[in-house]
Enzyme design. Structure first.
Site, mmCIF file in Angstrom:
data_model
loop_
_atom_site.group_PDB
_atom_site.id
_atom_site.type_symbol
_atom_site.label_atom_id
_atom_site.label_comp_id
_atom_site.label_asym_id
_atom_site.label_seq_id
_atom_site.Cartn_x
_atom_site.Cartn_y
_atom_site.Cartn_z
ATOM 1 N N HIS A 1 0.586 -1.252 0.095
ATOM 2 C CA HIS A 1 -0.132 -0.083 -0.211
ATOM 3 C C HIS A 1 0.838 1.070 0.110
ATOM 4 O O HIS A 1 0.294 2.454 0.053
ATOM 5 C CB HIS A 1 -0.714 0.208 1.198
ATOM 6 C CG HIS A 1 -1.790 -0.821 1.067
ATOM 7 N ND1 HIS A 1 -3.408 -0.861 0.601
ATOM 8 C CD2 HIS A 1 -1.869 -1.635 1.738
ATOM 9 C CE1 HIS A 1 -4.733 -1.869 0.796
ATOM 10 N NE2 HIS A 1 -3.096 -2.551 1.627
ATOM 11 N N THR B 1 -8.818 6.633 -1.170
ATOM 12 C CA THR B 1 -9.303 6.463 -1.551
ATOM 13 C C THR B 1 -10.420 7.391 -1.881
ATOM 14 O O THR B 1 -11.476 7.430 -2.101
ATOM 15 C CB THR B 1 -10.030 5.075 -0.591
ATOM 16 O OG1 THR B 1 -8.946 5.340 -0.041
ATOM 17 C CG2 THR B 1 -9.108 3.662 -1.787
ATOM 18 N N LYS C 1 -14.462 8.311 -3.633
ATOM 19 C CA LYS C 1 -16.116 8.809 -2.794
ATOM 20 C C LYS C 1 -15.953 10.219 -2.815
ATOM 21 O O LYS C 1 -17.437 10.443 -3.199
ATOM 22 C CB LYS C 1 -15.419 9.066 -1.599
ATOM 23 C CG LYS C 1 -15.234 7.457 -0.618
ATOM 24 C CD LYS C 1 -14.548 7.694 0.512
ATOM 25 C CE LYS C 1 -13.491 6.100 0.960
ATOM 26 N NZ LYS C 1 -12.439 6.297 1.984
ATOM 27 N N LYS D 1 -7.801 14.421 4.308
ATOM 28 C CA LYS D 1 -7.092 13.043 4.418
ATOM 29 C C LYS D 1 -6.067 13.171 5.846
ATOM 30 O O LYS D 1 -6.297 14.178 5.959
ATOM 31 C CB LYS D 1 -6.442 12.786 3.275
ATOM 32 C CG LYS D 1 -5.849 14.428 2.707
ATOM 33 C CD LYS D 1 -5.280 14.279 1.279
ATOM 34 C CE LYS D 1 -6.131 14.141 0.074
ATOM 35 N NZ LYS D 1 -6.170 13.018 -0.648
ATOM 36 N N ARG D 2 -5.335 12.177 5.871
ATOM 37 C CA ARG D 2 -4.434 11.935 6.868
ATOM 38 C C ARG D 2 -3.221 13.662 6.480
ATOM 39 O O ARG D 2 -3.065 13.361 5.271
ATOM 40 C CB ARG D 2 -2.776 10.807 6.650
ATOM 41 C CG ARG D 2 -3.680 9.704 7.566
ATOM 42 C CD ARG D 2 -4.466 10.416 8.969
ATOM 43 N NE ARG D 2 -2.676 10.264 10.236
ATOM 44 C CZ ARG D 2 -2.660 9.151 11.354
ATOM 45 N NH1 ARG D 2 -3.438 8.510 11.376
ATOM 46 N NH2 ARG D 2 -1.427 9.065 11.536
ATOM 47 N N LYS E 1 1.434 14.393 0.841
ATOM 48 C CA LYS E 1 -0.314 15.233 0.154
ATOM 49 C C LYS E 1 -0.638 16.479 0.157
ATOM 50 O O LYS E 1 -0.561 16.527 -0.422
ATOM 51 C CB LYS E 1 -1.350 14.095 1.148
ATOM 52 C CG LYS E 1 -1.134 12.799 1.532
ATOM 53 C CD LYS E 1 -2.245 12.603 2.658
ATOM 54 C CE LYS E 1 -2.116 11.111 2.684
ATOM 55 N NZ LYS E 1 -3.208 10.166 1.815
HETATM 56 C C1 GLS Z 1 -2.479 3.922 1.940
HETATM 57 C C2 GLS Z 1 -2.136 4.165 0.453
HETATM 58 O O1 GLS Z 1 -1.338 5.656 1.462
HETATM 59 C C3 GLS Z 1 -3.049 5.655 -0.260
HETATM 60 O O2 GLS Z 1 -3.000 5.444 -1.414
HETATM 61 C C4 GLS Z 1 -4.630 3.644 -0.784
HETATM 62 O O3 GLS Z 1 -5.235 4.097 -0.597
HETATM 63 C C5 GLS Z 1 -4.599 3.279 0.703
HETATM 64 C C6 GLS Z 1 -4.677 2.590 0.651
HETATM 65 O O4 GLS Z 1 -4.419 0.761 -0.366
HETATM 66 O O5 GLS Z 1 -3.227 2.612 1.527
HETATM 67 N N1 GLS Z 1 -0.966 3.103 2.544
HETATM 68 C C7 GLS Z 1 -1.279 2.843 3.902
HETATM 69 O O6 GLS Z 1 -0.568 2.957 4.780
HETATM 70 N N2 GLS Z 1 -2.149 3.721 4.011
HETATM 71 C C8 GLS Z 1 -2.624 4.103 3.567
HETATM 72 O O7 GLS Z 1 -4.077 5.251 2.832
#
Ligand code: GLS
Length: 823
Positions: free
Chosen positions: A367, A666, A670, A558-559, A564
């Site tokens: 991920h 994601t 959304k 988002k985080r 980002k």
């Molecule tokens: C993450 C990625 O940063 C995201 O881009 C991704 O959508 C998500 C789910 O696959 O996984 N990896 C991570 O460690 N946290 C995330 O949100």
């Protein structure tokens, strides 16, 4: 879809809705010990929750016996994080009884929405990775794929964020303090999980050398199930979350010596394992407790999987035909040596047979490519905590490297890059390498990301195993992320194209011709406006700030992470502010810029950016020239239930990470699904969103992933942009000189320095001007509401691909080799 319709016809029968009101009253008394005449919302929420849950238990048991009788292959989704959010509305939505329930609750003197607000989010994850796991559980069970989530029931989930004087403060999230009606605790099931000790050799009766793990310290794992109803409820599955229990009440020898507190110490310490979720997203905190959590999950889960398997099989040889295990990132990758240990040391298999079973059972999803997130564990630590596993890892590596050396003779550099053991800087176990070697399939989460895995991060592995690494683009469940969170738009969509879209999101494409229908556009715009009004009320309650629903709602939720680039968004806000100040009568598109997101408590720079957002908001919102044209707010404590309010109200979705760094995203899906237009880089799944919605319906800007890589190689000079762009220079100087922090002029110097003096790793300076231009195009389009709404419809209409139903079917067919039951 037929199953949904069938369910709604018989819904009163199946769910005994005529008895629901009495059951709520009964549960008020019998379970909660409350007077049903009381008007406490919290009690009624609980009584309703228990009454809803009990209606599903029967269906859950039926599903389990279906799985059992058909000997269906089962999928186990192992994840250190799940982010289900609230359950009540999700259950009601998937049961198809929202409206009926609303009426019943009204008869009791409440609105459903007020009871919904009584529920505390289950925040057992950090962000996208955990939420994805929850979407996949919804999609598995909704499509009759026999799947279970396995995870940890943390006492404290992701911290509660408050903003005090502009700064993030963390408070612990004691989410189960008042109980959680969704949990079914299995007090009678306990598994022993071992730690420490040593690996001992002995000879079995045939004279073979064998290993056993002895002198261990043991902790017990107790499962707690939370039901996961599929849409239409033809199947109900569960996630099984483990809690740590002490293996004994007292250490008797200490107790006998009169040391009561000492005797309790061990008990308290072992129960700490499941106390708290590590609050880092994509950052390894190499603490022993974290590795303990990982092994605790894996060990308990495999005891449970094998117990269930052995009820129907006499030999473990067929395990890969009956069980597929998906590793959600490397966090549970210790499962690979654990299964080897069980097969060899407990069930007596030889290495080759065990390894074959193992590698046909596991698949691993990556991920992230961020180096700081890639897990490595010091050999010393892993060897002390899990001595037998360390031996097995060495042997996996020895055999693996033998194979690589045979394929690439003499290429020692390649061997050291691919080794499961990193040698430089003290030996460490590379969990990603272990996961790749021990899995049959490895996948990235968007096309671009998977390509980067194949050609960059895992290139050596791709050359060695050319068919192993592939792509499954992420998705989100349309039930929660459109149907449930956006009733206004859902109603309109259903009226226009029928209800099938929620189980077949491609159907949304039928909205495309309606984008040309002005009556439909008006209805669409009204639904969006209603959502914006609801959000405005929420913002007023949350941060005591009025916002105007007729302005462009520009959202970045988002985080908080430097890659980002929330900072780039702030730089745009400051530029707009300057333009208004320079020309107060300028004709500009009124905007409300909203931010939300948690920073890891130890992530200094991310926390400073939160502070900057709040200080910029203070200056902007107080300025009379700006009033009515630009407003900025940071909403504290972004979480799933907040996302459900924010997402439906967005006009513009900010997806502006440095290209090549966001694996998928994601949130981007959304927002677009709910009719927001995206401003974004060609990163993660944005690339595929653009392909689906059309380049003319999205605002793409900035460096591409290969250009970022090329600039890093050839030397990137952020100062050049500063010198050649007066507007950018002014923004940077304001941040650096303390314009937004008059009482503490140097407060934001680290932000300034990171761009100006420390190489601007995330390339904000390079992307500033293209971003400003894309934002200008946004402003222009928003003034033409007819065109904007058209594009909003086209965005939602073309999001079919991003249903998690599609993702899950790709996993099912291409990786797990399971078919939906009953098809
Ligand atoms: C993450 C990625 O940063 C995201 O881009 C991704 O959508 C998500 C789910 O696959 O996984 N990896 C991570 O460690 N946290 C995330 O949100």
């Amino acid at each position: 879809m037929s199953r949904v319709c069938k369910m709604s016809k018989n819904v009163r029968e199946v769910f005994r809705l005529d008895e629901l009101k009495d059951d709520i009253r009964r549960n008020m008394v019998a379970l909660l010990g409350n007077d049903p005449r009381s008007k406490r919302k919290f009690s009624y929420y609980n009584a309703l929750a228990y009454s809803v849950r009990e209606r599903l238990v029967d269906l859950w048991m039926r599903t389990q016996s279906d799985y059992y009788d058909s000997m269906a292959k089962r999928v186990y989704y192992l994840s250190m994080e799940f982010l289900p959010g609230r359950f009540l509305m999700n259950y009601l939505t998937n049961m198809g009884i929202v409206d009926e329930c609303r009426e019943i609750v009204a008869e009791l003197g409440f609105s459903l929405e007020e009871l919904e607000e009584e529920e505390w989010d289950a925040g057992l994850g950090n962000g996208g990775l955990g939420r994805l796991a929850s979407c996949y559980l919804d999609s598995m069970v909704s499509q009759n794929i026999p799947g279970y989530g396995y995870g940890i029931l943390y006492d404290y989930g992701i911290f509660y964020q408050s903003i005090v004087n502009g700064n993030q403060e963390e408070r612990c999230d004691n989410w189960r303090r008042h109980g959680c009606p969704w949990e079914i605790t299995r007090l009678d099931t306990l598994y022993e999980v071992k730690f420490y000790g040593r690996s001992e050799t002995y000879y079995d009766s045939d004279g073979n050398v064998r290993f056993r793990w002895v002198d261990t310290e043991n902790v017990m794992a107790m499962p707690c199930d939370i039901l996961i109803p599929g849409y239409g409820c033809s199947h109900v599955s569960n996630m099984r979350l483990w809690t740590a229990q002490s293996s004994r009440e007292f250490n008797l020898s200490d107790f006998n010596r009169g040391d009561y507190i000492g005797a309790m110490h061990g008990k308290v310490m072992s129960e700490n394992i499941t106390k708290v979720l590590y609050p880092n997203d994509q950052f390894l905190q190499g603490m022993e407790l974290r590795l303990k959590q990982q092994y605790f999950l894996v060990s308990a889960t495999f005891q449970d999987i094998l117990r269930r398997y052995l009820k129907q099989h006499t030999s473990l040889a067929a395990l890969p035909e009956a069980v597929a295990v998906q590793l959600n990132d490397t966090h549970p990758a210790i499962a690979i040596p654990e299964l080897m240990r069980l097969l060899m040391d407990v069930y007596g298999m030889g290495w080759d047979v065990a390894w074959d079973i193992c590698t046909r059972t596991f698949a691993y999803t990556n991920h992230t490519v961020l180096p700081e997130a890639l897990e490595t564990w010091p050999v010393d630590l892993l060897g002390r905590l899990l001595p037998r596993h360390m031996q097995i890892i060495y042997e996996i590596n020895r055999r693996f490297l033998e194979g690589v050396a045979a394929t690439f003779p003499g290429d020692t550099e390649r061997l050291s890059r691919m080794s499961v053991i990193q040698e430089e800087g003290g030996q460490r176990v590379r969990m990603a390498n272990l996961a790749i070697v021990g899995s049959h399939t490895v996948n990235g989460v968007a096309a671009l990301h998977s390509n980067i895995l194949q050609t960059g991060l895992f290139r050596d592995f791709h050359e060695y195993y050319p068919r192993k690494i592939r792509n499954v683009t992420n998705g989100v469940t349309p039930r929660r992320w459109l149907m449930q969170c956006n009733p206004a738009l859902s109603r309109l969509i259903t009226q226009s194209i029928g209800p099938e879209w929620c189980c077949n999101l491609e159907k949304l494409r039928e909205l495309v011709p309606l984008a040309e229908d002005s009556a439909f556009r008006d209805a669409w715009a009204r639904a969006k406006l209603e959502n914006k009004r609801l959000l405005s009320r929420y913002v007023l309650r949350k941060v005591q700030m009025g916002i105007n629903p007729n302005t462009l709602f520009d959202m970045q939720f988002k985080r908080m992470h430097e890659y980002k680039r929330q900072l780039l968004n702030v730089m745009h806000v400051i530029s707009l502010f300057n333009r208004i100040k320079d020309n107060p009568s300028a004709d500009i598109t009124p905007r409300t810029v909203l931010f939300g997101g948690k920073a890891a408590p130890g992530y200094y720079q991310a926390k400073l950016i939160i502070r900057l957002i709040n200080e910029v908001a203070r200056v902007v919102n107080a300025d009379a020239d700006v009033a009515g044209r630009l407003r900025v707010a940071f909403l504290p404590n972004y979480c799933i239930s907040q996302a459900e309010k924010v997402v439906p109200a967005a006009d513009l979705s900010e997806q502006i990470s440095t290209a090549g760094m966001e694996a998928s995203g994601t949130g981007n899906m959304k927002f677009a699904l709910n009719g927001a237009l995206t401003i974004g880089t060609l990163d993660g799944a944005n690339v595929e969103i653009m392909e689906e919605v059309g380049a003319e319906n999205i605002f793409i800007f900035g460096l591409k992933a290969h250009e970022v890589a090329e600039k890093r190689r050839s030397g990137y000079n952020p100062r050049e942009f500063y010198e050649n762009d007066a507007e950018l220079r002014r923004v940077m100087d304001m941040i650096g000189s303390g314009f937004f922090s008059p009482d503490e002029r140097g407060l934001f110097s680290p932000v300034y320095d990171s761009l100006m003096h420390h190489g601007d790793y995330y390339m904000l300076m390079a992307d500033y001007r293209p971003y400003m231009e894309a934002q200008a195009a946004v402003d222009a389009l928003y003034l033409d509401q007819d065109q904007w709404v058209r594009k909003s419809i086209l965005n939602a209409a073309n999001m079919g691909k991003f249903s998690s139903d599609r993702s899950v079917m790709e996993y099912a067919r291409g990786i797990w080799h399971v078919e939906p039951l009953g098809k």
